[in-house]
Design a protein around this motif. Structure first.
Motif, PDB file in Angstrom:
ATOM      1  N   PHE A 156       0.810  -1.219   0.000  1.00 37.15           N
ATOM      2  CA  PHE A 156       0.000   0.000   0.000  1.00 37.15           C
ATOM      3  C   PHE A 156       0.844   1.269   0.000  1.00 37.15           C
ATOM      4  O   PHE A 156       0.423   2.298  -0.540  1.00 37.15           O
ATOM      5  CB  PHE A 156      -0.965  -0.006   1.193  1.00 37.15           C
ATOM      6  N   ASP A 175      -8.099  -4.112  -1.423  1.00 35.60           N
ATOM      7  CA  ASP A 175      -8.249  -2.674  -1.256  1.00 35.60           C
ATOM      8  C   ASP A 175      -8.125  -2.321   0.220  1.00 35.60           C
ATOM      9  O   ASP A 175      -8.229  -3.186   1.102  1.00 35.60           O
ATOM     10  CB  ASP A 175      -9.598  -2.182  -1.812  1.00 35.60           C
ATOM     11  N   ARG A 176      -7.914  -1.054   0.487  1.00 37.99           N
ATOM     12  CA  ARG A 176      -7.656  -0.588   1.853  1.00 37.99           C
ATOM     13  C   ARG A 176      -8.802  -0.914   2.796  1.00 37.99           C
ATOM     14  O   ARG A 176      -8.593  -1.360   3.935  1.00 37.99           O
ATOM     15  CB  ARG A 176      -7.402   0.921   1.826  1.00 37.99           C
ATOM     16  N   ASP A 177     -10.043  -0.714   2.372  1.00 40.06           N
ATOM     17  CA  ASP A 177     -11.191  -0.936   3.249  1.00 40.06           C
ATOM     18  C   ASP A 177     -11.301  -2.403   3.663  1.00 40.06           C
ATOM     19  O   ASP A 177     -11.595  -2.711   4.825  1.00 40.06           O
ATOM     20  CB  ASP A 177     -12.482  -0.484   2.562  1.00 40.06           C
TER      21      ASP A 177
END
Length: 277
Positions: A156, A175-177
């Motif tokens: 990331f 993804d980050r979430d």
């Protein structure tokens, strides 16, 4: 009959022994009393009872992650006694499983590198010194969780080389979430993070990966136990130690530390230990 269990946060291996003979050997999901709820632990032990077909068990020797304190040992004993009321339940920390499997009745420094990490000094009978274990959020140096954290961190933050980032993206579509949801609200965050160590294993020929894994092992080696232990015979158990043993041995050699054995899991050694009691 006796029932032996080596229980980590990810999986648990069980062996039912009749004298010196193995009557049954199988794997279930693992658990850790620090963050696994009672219902889940009870369900897993119920599964064990069904698997061995309600065979009468006289003694249980349970070695588990998170079982280094009396409160958690009692919690596990209550779970085992509910399902096996006639058995004497003995609950020990996973470090003692490593000691018995790696050294038997000889002295040494037993180290665990799996989903989490730990180490202790063993005099051939008992643990005389342990490292301070701060869990996956603050510790677990050199573990699968530690390596996995470094992998996702570097992905990331775009520290990971572009070719590897493309491989990582194609494999996980992360993804980050999703990452934060699993780490901060998931049922088994250490297990979730440790799965990314597989990516390191699949790309171990890449110099960036070699350096990352080596750095994680360096952090493990630089902990206090290595500098204060009078015993200088080190041995390792765990999937991470076994998978990355070439890098681990190089790091140990850099610190002039002797390693006598690396096992993927301790169960074979535990079986021999109880055969010889």
């Amino acid at each position: 009959m006796i029932l032996i269990c080596d229980c980590g946060s990810t999986k648990a291996e069980w062996v039912l022994m009749n004298g010196e003979n193995i009557a049954n050997r199988f794997i279930t999901n693992g658990f850790n009393p620090n963050f696994t709820d009672n219902l889940t632990m009870n369900n897993i032990v119920d599964e064990v009872n069904n698997t061995i077909d309600n065979q009468e068990v006289s003694d249980i020797y349970f070695y588990g992650s998170g079982c280094g304190n009396v409160a958690n040992q009692l919690k596990i004993k209550l779970v085992l006694n509910r399902c096996f009321p006639k058995a004497k339940a003995n609950v020990y920390p996973d470090t003692l499983a490593a000691c018995h499997a790696l050294f038997g009745r000889n002295a040494g420094v037993a180290c665990i590198l799996g989903t989490g990490s730990n180490a202790c000094v063993y005099d051939g009978e008992k643990i005389t010194q342990s490292i301070v274990s701060l869990g996956f959020m603050l510790g677990d140096e050199g573990s699968g969780c530690h390596i996995g954290k470094r992998i996702v961190h570097d992905y990331f933050y775009k520290i990971m080389p572009d070719d590897l980032r493309a491989k990582f993206d194609a494999k996980y579509h992360l993804d980050r979430d999703t990452l934060l949801k699993n780490v901060y609200h998931g049922e088994a965050p250490s297990r979730y993070l440790a799965k990314f160590a597989q990516f390191a294993n699949e790309n171990i020929d890449n110099q960036y990966i070699k350096d990352l894994v080596s750095d994680c092992f360096e952090e493990f080696v630089n902990m206090e136990t290595w500098h204060t232990a009078s015993v200088q015979d080190f041995a390792f158990v765990g999937s991470v130690a076994f998978a990355f043993k070439d890098i681990l041995l190089q790091v140990l050699d850099n610190h002039h530390l002797k390693c006598s054995k690396i096992l993927k899991n301790p169960m074979d050694g535990l079986v021999e230990y109880y055969k010889n009691l």
